[in-house]
Motif scaffolding. Sequence first.
Motif, PDB file in Angstrom:
ATOM      1  N   LEU A 195       0.836  -1.203   0.000  1.00 33.38           N
ATOM      2  CA  LEU A 195       0.000   0.000   0.000  1.00 33.38           C
ATOM      3  C   LEU A 195       0.871   1.254   0.000  1.00 33.38           C
ATOM      4  O   LEU A 195       0.592   2.220  -0.724  1.00 33.38           O
ATOM      5  N   GLN A 196       1.935   1.253   0.792  1.00 35.09           N
ATOM      6  CA  GLN A 196       2.831   2.409   0.855  1.00 35.09           C
ATOM      7  C   GLN A 196       3.519   2.634  -0.490  1.00 35.09           C
ATOM      8  O   GLN A 196       3.622   3.778  -0.969  1.00 35.09           O
ATOM      9  N   LYS A 197       3.959   1.570  -1.101  1.00 34.47           N
ATOM     10  CA  LYS A 197       4.631   1.679  -2.404  1.00 34.47           C
ATOM     11  C   LYS A 197       3.702   2.247  -3.461  1.00 34.47           C
ATOM     12  O   LYS A 197       4.083   3.153  -4.224  1.00 34.47           O
ATOM     13  N   LEU A 198       2.489   1.749  -3.503  1.00 35.18           N
ATOM     14  CA  LEU A 198       1.532   2.187  -4.518  1.00 35.18           C
ATOM     15  C   LEU A 198       1.062   3.616  -4.271  1.00 35.18           C
ATOM     16  O   LEU A 198       0.867   4.386  -5.212  1.00 35.18           O
ATOM     17  N   LEU A 199       0.898   3.986  -3.000  1.00 30.96           N
ATOM     18  CA  LEU A 199       0.483   5.357  -2.686  1.00 30.96           C
ATOM     19  C   LEU A 199       1.552   6.351  -3.111  1.00 30.96           C
ATOM     20  O   LEU A 199       1.245   7.394  -3.709  1.00 30.96           O
ATOM     21  N   LYS A 200       2.802   6.053  -2.823  1.00 33.02           N
ATOM     22  CA  LYS A 200       3.896   6.954  -3.199  1.00 33.02           C
ATOM     23  C   LYS A 200       3.910   7.184  -4.712  1.00 33.02           C
ATOM     24  O   LYS A 200       4.072   8.315  -5.190  1.00 33.02           O
ATOM     25  N   LYS A 201       3.729   6.109  -5.474  1.00 30.97           N
ATOM     26  CA  LYS A 201       3.713   6.220  -6.931  1.00 30.97           C
ATOM     27  C   LYS A 201       2.510   7.034  -7.403  1.00 30.97           C
ATOM     28  O   LYS A 201       2.640   7.895  -8.288  1.00 30.97           O
ATOM     29  N   ALA A 202       1.348   6.788  -6.814  1.00 26.76           N
ATOM     30  CA  ALA A 202       0.139   7.518  -7.206  1.00 26.76           C
ATOM     31  C   ALA A 202       0.262   9.005  -6.908  1.00 26.76           C
ATOM     32  O   ALA A 202      -0.184   9.849  -7.693  1.00 26.76           O
ATOM     33  N   VAL A 203       0.855   9.346  -5.780  1.00 28.87           N
ATOM     34  CA  VAL A 203       1.047  10.751  -5.408  1.00 28.87           C
ATOM     35  C   VAL A 203       1.975  11.452  -6.395  1.00 28.87           C
ATOM     36  O   VAL A 203       1.744  12.603  -6.783  1.00 28.87           O
ATOM     37  N   GLU A 204       3.016  10.752  -6.821  1.00 31.54           N
ATOM     38  CA  GLU A 204       3.957  11.336  -7.786  1.00 31.54           C
ATOM     39  C   GLU A 204       3.258  11.702  -9.087  1.00 31.54           C
ATOM     40  O   GLU A 204       3.606  12.687  -9.737  1.00 31.54           O
ATOM     41  N   ASN A 205       2.263  10.912  -9.469  1.00 29.04           N
ATOM     42  CA  ASN A 205       1.572  11.140 -10.736  1.00 29.04           C
ATOM     43  C   ASN A 205       0.297  11.976 -10.601  1.00 29.04           C
ATOM     44  O   ASN A 205      -0.412  12.173 -11.592  1.00 29.04           O
ATOM     45  N   SER A 206       0.015  12.451  -9.410  1.00 28.70           N
ATOM     46  CA  SER A 206      -1.224  13.216  -9.208  1.00 28.70           C
ATOM     47  C   SER A 206      -0.964  14.483  -8.400  1.00 28.70           C
ATOM     48  O   SER A 206      -0.792  15.566  -8.971  1.00 28.70           O
TER      49      SER A 206
END
Length: 365
Positions: A195-206
């Motif tokens: 969850l932490q890995k995916l959230l970090k990536k999503a934040v970078e793209n949003s």
Amino acid sequence: MKQTGITAPEGFLAGGIACGIKKSGKPDLAVIYSEVPAVAAGVFTANQYKAAPIIVSMEQIKSKSCRAIISNAGNANCGTGKKGIEDAKLMVKTAAEVFNINSKQILVTSTGSIGKQLPMDKIVGGIKNLKATKDGGSDMAQAILTTDTRKKEIALDMGGYTIAGVAKGSGMIHPNMATMHCFITTDAKIEKSTLQKLLKKAVENSFNMITVDQCMSTNDCVFVLANGMSGVKPKENDFYTGLEKVCKYLAIEIARDGEGATQLIIVNVSGAKNEKEAKTAARAIAGSDLLKCAVYGKDYNLGRIYAAVGATSVKMDAGKIKADMKFGEKETIIICDLGAGYARAQAWGCDMTEGYVKINADYHT
């Protein structure tokens, strides 16, 4: 009736009330609550001058599970020293007692004016009167707003599980987060590290691709709580697709609701050497005050685009670079091809108006 906001995923409740922090009397205290322990992930502001609740939540989120988020608006609890930390911890302690959960399972946030101590008598009393219900999502979304003109909510049905989100933010918005809070809930089953890995990536793209005024806040945070109550363990790629969609929707709504804004600016950059440079160029264009003013006046001035990109270190071909501005009633699309490669990126911002100056000139008055 099917819920459409932050309580749409199974097992999540929420609420919001006015406890007297805001002089206007508007709602200013909110809670999100999970009926069962959830795993939590978080991304925090990169600003070195972090607010007290950010410091506290950065420790709290290390816990194996989380049950609640307590948040106030109207006072940022930033620049408040040792007492600010104590007050953030008291918010956590009081919420733990009210909702009968372990204090280590609570995240805390604040947003509003910097440099003032929290009115803890009002907040403690407010937390004691705060109720979390299935239909309390709308009240919760309202209670976290500051200069926002409207609530920002979304719920996404992923076929077997749900991802929902709520956000606030209107000014002090700039990449590497903004003066924004975003809270996401899901009833999917997912491991904390994933969850932490995916959230970090999503934040970078949003959220890291929006800007309103190039001012980075002290109180930014994005939290995700996943309680697994749907019983569905989704494929990582499928979950990420939904998570990024929720984050992008809320990020764009923050940019659209920029202080004093009349236009959402959508920047599409292509022809970059790589994705990193495409993102740098897109953010530079979206953040250009001169371009933002041109959009407000519907001034077709491509020089603003070229100057913004040229001031960065990204590779561009001055002989091949192309740009365009397409003005709409409520949205303006900026296009820029750097002529140096094949990578693309998108960023979002808003125009600069007299309204922005007025809001921030009168912020404390």
